[in-house]
Design a protein around this motif. Sequence first.
Motif, PDB file in Angstrom:
ATOM      1  N   GLN A  78      21.629  -7.127  -2.372  1.00  0.00           N
ATOM      2  CA  GLN A  78      21.716  -5.853  -2.400  1.00  0.00           C
ATOM      3  C   GLN A  78      21.846  -5.091  -3.706  1.00  0.00           C
ATOM      4  N   MET A  79      21.730  -3.762  -3.730  1.00  0.00           N
ATOM      5  CA  MET A  79      21.926  -3.218  -5.288  1.00  0.00           C
ATOM      6  C   MET A  79      22.026  -1.816  -4.658  1.00  0.00           C
ATOM      7  N   THR A  80      22.753  -1.036  -5.635  1.00  0.00           N
ATOM      8  CA  THR A  80      23.182   0.165  -5.695  1.00  0.00           C
ATOM      9  C   THR A  80      22.443   0.857  -6.783  1.00  0.00           C
ATOM     10  N   ILE A  81      21.979   2.375  -6.516  1.00  0.00           N
ATOM     11  CA  ILE A  81      21.337   3.136  -7.254  1.00  0.00           C
ATOM     12  C   ILE A  81      22.159   4.337  -7.163  1.00  0.00           C
ATOM     13  N   PRO A  82      22.889   4.450  -8.605  1.00  0.00           N
ATOM     14  CA  PRO A  82      23.563   5.672  -8.798  1.00  0.00           C
ATOM     15  C   PRO A  82      22.928   7.142  -8.434  1.00  0.00           C
ATOM     16  N   ARG A  83      23.799   8.012  -7.902  1.00  0.00           N
ATOM     17  CA  ARG A  83      23.383   9.282  -7.919  1.00  0.00           C
ATOM     18  C   ARG A  83      22.886   9.818  -9.051  1.00  0.00           C
ATOM     19  N   GLY A  84      21.922  10.870  -8.927  1.00  0.00           N
ATOM     20  CA  GLY A  84      21.358  11.481  -9.908  1.00  0.00           C
ATOM     21  C   GLY A  84      20.255  10.584 -10.751  1.00  0.00           C
ATOM     22  N   HIS A  85      20.179   9.283 -10.510  1.00  0.00           N
ATOM     23  CA  HIS A  85      19.135   8.606 -11.229  1.00  0.00           C
ATOM     24  C   HIS A  85      17.658   8.785 -10.443  1.00  0.00           C
ATOM     25  N   TRP A  86      16.633   9.100 -11.310  1.00  0.00           N
ATOM     26  CA  TRP A  86      15.281   9.106 -10.623  1.00  0.00           C
ATOM     27  C   TRP A  86      14.856   7.568 -10.030  1.00  0.00           C
ATOM     28  N   PHE A  87      14.537   7.343  -9.067  1.00  0.00           N
ATOM     29  CA  PHE A  87      14.037   5.864  -8.783  1.00  0.00           C
ATOM     30  C   PHE A  87      12.980   5.637  -8.026  1.00  0.00           C
ATOM     31  N   ALA A  88      12.241   4.730  -8.088  1.00  0.00           N
ATOM     32  CA  ALA A  88      10.863   4.210  -7.564  1.00  0.00           C
ATOM     33  C   ALA A  88      10.855   3.000  -7.151  1.00  0.00           C
ATOM     34  N   ALA A  89      10.107   2.272  -6.151  1.00  0.00           N
ATOM     35  CA  ALA A  89      10.109   0.925  -5.956  1.00  0.00           C
ATOM     36  C   ALA A  89       8.760   0.396  -5.291  1.00  0.00           C
ATOM     37  N   GLU A  90       8.507  -0.882  -5.619  1.00  0.00           N
ATOM     38  CA  GLU A  90       7.312  -1.401  -5.494  1.00  0.00           C
ATOM     39  C   GLU A  90       7.454  -2.548  -4.982  1.00  0.00           C
TER      40      GLU A  90
ATOM     41  N   ASP B 151       0.673  -0.996   0.043  1.00  0.00           N
ATOM     42  CA  ASP B 151      -0.188  -0.009  -0.105  1.00  0.00           C
ATOM     43  C   ASP B 151       0.810   1.233   0.078  1.00  0.00           C
ATOM     44  N   SER B 152       2.119   0.916   0.094  1.00  0.00           N
ATOM     45  CA  SER B 152       3.024   2.224   0.235  1.00  0.00           C
ATOM     46  C   SER B 152       4.273   1.992  -0.564  1.00  0.00           C
ATOM     47  N   VAL B 153       4.170   2.672  -1.788  1.00  0.00           N
ATOM     48  CA  VAL B 153       5.311   2.607  -2.699  1.00  0.00           C
ATOM     49  C   VAL B 153       6.269   3.665  -2.415  1.00  0.00           C
ATOM     50  N   SER B 154       7.539   3.422  -3.099  1.00  0.00           N
ATOM     51  CA  SER B 154       8.275   4.471  -2.944  1.00  0.00           C
ATOM     52  C   SER B 154       8.452   5.194  -4.342  1.00  0.00           C
ATOM     53  N   ASN B 155       7.831   6.551  -4.155  1.00  0.00           N
ATOM     54  CA  ASN B 155       7.625   7.479  -5.413  1.00  0.00           C
ATOM     55  C   ASN B 155       9.088   7.875  -5.982  1.00  0.00           C
ATOM     56  N   PHE B 156       9.076   8.171  -7.218  1.00  0.00           N
ATOM     57  CA  PHE B 156      10.259   8.792  -7.829  1.00  0.00           C
ATOM     58  C   PHE B 156      10.861   9.836  -7.042  1.00  0.00           C
ATOM     59  N   HIS B 157      11.922   9.577  -7.093  1.00  0.00           N
ATOM     60  CA  HIS B 157      12.984  10.809  -6.377  1.00  0.00           C
ATOM     61  C   HIS B 157      14.318  10.397  -6.617  1.00  0.00           C
ATOM     62  N   ARG B 158      15.315  11.286  -6.458  1.00  0.00           N
ATOM     63  CA  ARG B 158      16.676  11.175  -6.905  1.00  0.00           C
ATOM     64  C   ARG B 158      17.504  11.869  -5.359  1.00  0.00           C
ATOM     65  N   LEU B 159      18.808  11.505  -5.418  1.00  0.00           N
ATOM     66  CA  LEU B 159      19.791  11.965  -4.530  1.00  0.00           C
ATOM     67  C   LEU B 159      21.035  12.316  -4.945  1.00  0.00           C
ATOM     68  N   ASN B 160      21.668  13.237  -4.394  1.00  0.00           N
ATOM     69  CA  ASN B 160      22.971  13.893  -4.992  1.00  0.00           C
ATOM     70  C   ASN B 160      23.880  12.791  -4.737  1.00  0.00           C
ATOM     71  N   SER B 161      23.870  11.646  -3.971  1.00  0.00           N
ATOM     72  CA  SER B 161      24.779  10.505  -3.574  1.00  0.00           C
ATOM     73  C   SER B 161      24.262   9.006  -3.967  1.00  0.00           C
ATOM     74  N   ASP B 162      25.205   7.992  -4.279  1.00  0.00           N
ATOM     75  CA  ASP B 162      24.690   6.885  -4.426  1.00  0.00           C
ATOM     76  C   ASP B 162      24.223   6.250  -3.193  1.00  0.00           C
ATOM     77  N   GLU B 163      23.436   5.509  -3.404  1.00  0.00           N
ATOM     78  CA  GLU B 163      22.421   4.760  -2.240  1.00  0.00           C
ATOM     79  C   GLU B 163      22.507   3.253  -2.427  1.00  0.00           C
TER      80      GLU B 163
END
Length: 170
Positions: free
Chosen positions: A109-121, A60-72
């Motif tokens: 585990q996985m890495t989201i590179p900085r500056g990428h828009w990302f969302a999760a479900e 019921d609670s997705v992670s909406n598209f967002h981006r960061l200045n750092s890798d996550e």
Amino acid sequence: MSEKSANYWIEQLRLQAHPEGGYFNETYRSEEAIKKEDLPERYQADRVFGTSIYFLLTTDSVSNFHRLNSDEIWHYHQGGSAIIHMISPEGKLSSKRIGSDLTSGDSLQMTIPRGHWFAAEVIASEYILVGCTVAPGFEFQDFELADREGLSSVYPEYQTLIQQFTNNKK
């Protein structure tokens, strides 16, 4: 032993609602910092070496598209599987799975590179509990929540996905 519910983890880990969706609690913030002048220009102030949170998503609670200045880096802990949808700065869409079902393509585990828009479900089970590590450390001023109209105008080919993982307010 039976699997714990999402509410169990929310209560036990003292998770709070996150602006992007889901629930979180910061568990680590480095005591040492990197000076602004030693960081790339995208950082407007000093940053701690690293931060870490617990992060829980439910069906019921997705992670909406967002981006960061750092890798996550996301680290799987409990629950089912999730898909993380990423749009690179060049406009390439990719999706990766995180969870414990390695035979179905999950990664622990996985890495989201900085500056990428990302969302999760969540795609399997009712929730997923992960840990998220950010370096240099996370600050909300380095976090940008996507605006549906703005992101759709830049990437019209992904409008259906953007509609699913944004809300109307910025």
